[in-house]
Design an enzyme around this catalytic site. Structure first.
Site, short mmCIF file in Angstrom:
data_model
loop_
_atom_site.label_atom_id
_atom_site.label_comp_id
_atom_site.label_asym_id
_atom_site.label_seq_id
_atom_site.Cartn_x
_atom_site.Cartn_y
_atom_site.Cartn_z
N THR A 26 0.83 -1.21 0.00
CA THR A 26 0.00 0.00 0.00
C THR A 26 0.86 1.26 0.00
O THR A 26 0.35 2.36 0.11
CB THR A 26 -0.90 0.02 1.25
OG1 THR A 26 -0.06 -0.07 2.41
CG2 THR A 26 -1.88 -1.13 1.25
N ALA A 49 4.87 5.53 9.72
CA ALA A 49 3.77 5.12 8.86
C ALA A 49 4.17 5.41 7.42
O ALA A 49 5.16 6.08 7.16
CB ALA A 49 2.50 5.87 9.24
N LYS A 50 3.33 4.91 6.50
CA LYS A 50 3.69 5.06 5.10
C LYS A 50 3.69 6.52 4.65
O LYS A 50 4.30 6.87 3.67
CB LYS A 50 2.76 4.22 4.24
CG LYS A 50 3.16 2.75 4.40
CD LYS A 50 2.30 1.77 3.67
CE LYS A 50 2.90 0.38 3.87
NZ LYS A 50 1.96 -0.70 3.83
N ARG A 51 3.01 7.37 5.43
CA ARG A 51 2.97 8.79 5.06
C ARG A 51 4.32 9.48 5.33
O ARG A 51 4.60 10.55 4.81
CB ARG A 51 1.86 9.51 5.83
CG ARG A 51 2.04 9.44 7.31
CD ARG A 51 1.02 10.19 8.12
NE ARG A 51 1.36 10.07 9.51
CZ ARG A 51 0.95 9.08 10.29
NH1 ARG A 51 0.16 8.14 9.81
NH2 ARG A 51 1.33 9.01 11.55
#
Ligand code: GLU
Length: 281
Positions: free
Chosen positions: A15, A254-256
């Site tokens: 993701t 997190a991916k952010r």
């Protein structure tokens, strides 16, 4: 290699780009396998097409290879095996342990708002059981009419099949399980004919994983995973949940957080050895 050789896995969902937290998880599994002369598997958990992108799968393979983490055997890509998960669901359904749930999120929220108690489980508010009480002919008619539905585990029926209370081994220590706190968990979503909990336990069993290493955010899920393993006659792996890496403000990566991606660090000229040491620290 003997039959008891250790098999670990890294099972990311594509993701986004891998960050230092993922590298930490991958390293934990890779090192545990390599130190014991065992196998390290890579599995792509991409059953949700709305969140997963093939480009991220490609990037994951590249980033792991750049880090110097080699995996054994072919990569299992879950979206290519939906028929396998169907077989497992059919088995549970045939034993009366699943039921179709037609509720929308709004239906569930309204039902919960109208009830006196709203117990929460690890995945959110517990399902109030509305569709568990539907008469069989109504279920059949709504399915025949093509109404979208999820498949939920009938938790009480599932627990009634257990010969003894469940437990699991975490870092070598036995711990008790309480799968009931998940309530009637969704095992096949409305939009996807499977779920994380089903696929992860199915694949760990299929692939002969003996040691599950993953972030401690997934520790509560182990209770439900042990129940599914017991219901399906799948072997019980050992578990070793690891801490989650945080940023300088103490927030979980997190991916952010683009700055912490392996890609970004690599492009900034940081060596693979340095990234591995930062991820392991
Ligand atoms: N696919 C899950 C994730 O990316 C990990 C599943 C697991 O290790 O059990 O968070």
């Amino acid at each position: 290699m003997g039959a008891t050789a250790i098999v670990t896995r890294f099972a990311p969902s594509p993701t986004g780009l891998l960050h230092l937290g993922h590298a930490h998880a991958a390293l934990a599994a890779w090192q545990a396998a390599r130190e014991a002369g065992g196998r390290f598997l890579l599995r792509i958990e991409d059953i949700d097409p709305t969140r997963c992108r093939p480009a991220y799968t490609v990037a994951i393979l590249e980033d792991l290879a750049w880090l110097g983490l080699d995996w054994d055997g072919p990569v299992r890509v879950q979206s290519q095996h939906l028929a396998d998960y169907r077989v497992a669901l059919d088995g549970l359904a045939a034993r009366g342990l699943l039921y179709p749930c037609f509720c929308t999120r709004g239906d569930i929220a309204r039902e919960i708002a109208a009830s006196a108690a709203a117990p929460h489980g690890p995945d959110g508010p517990l399902y109030p059981g509305t569709c568990r009480r539907l008469p069989p002919e109504q279920r059949a008619a709504r399915i025949a009419a093509g109404e979208p539905h999820a498949l939920r585990l009938d938790m009480a029926a599932a627990l009634a099949t257990l010969p003894a209370p469940l437990s699991f081994r975490e870092h070598g220590e036995r711990r008790c399980c309480d799968p009931a706190r998940f309530g009637d968990a969704v095992l096949a979503r409305k939009d996807i004919p499977a779920s994380y909990h089903l696929c992860v336990t199915h694949d760990d069993a299929l692939q002969g994983v003996t040691l599950v290493t993953r972030g401690e955010d997934l520790l509560p899920a182990t209770d439900l995973h042990r129940l599914l393993q017991q219901l399906m006659g799948w072997p019980e792996p050992d578990y070793a949940h690891h801490r989650l890496l945080t940023d300088s403000a103490g927030r979980r990566l997190a991916k952010r957080d683009r700055a912490a991606t392996i890609r970004e660090l690599r492009e900034a000229g940081v060596s693979a050895a340095e990234v591995r040491s930062r991820a392991g620290a």
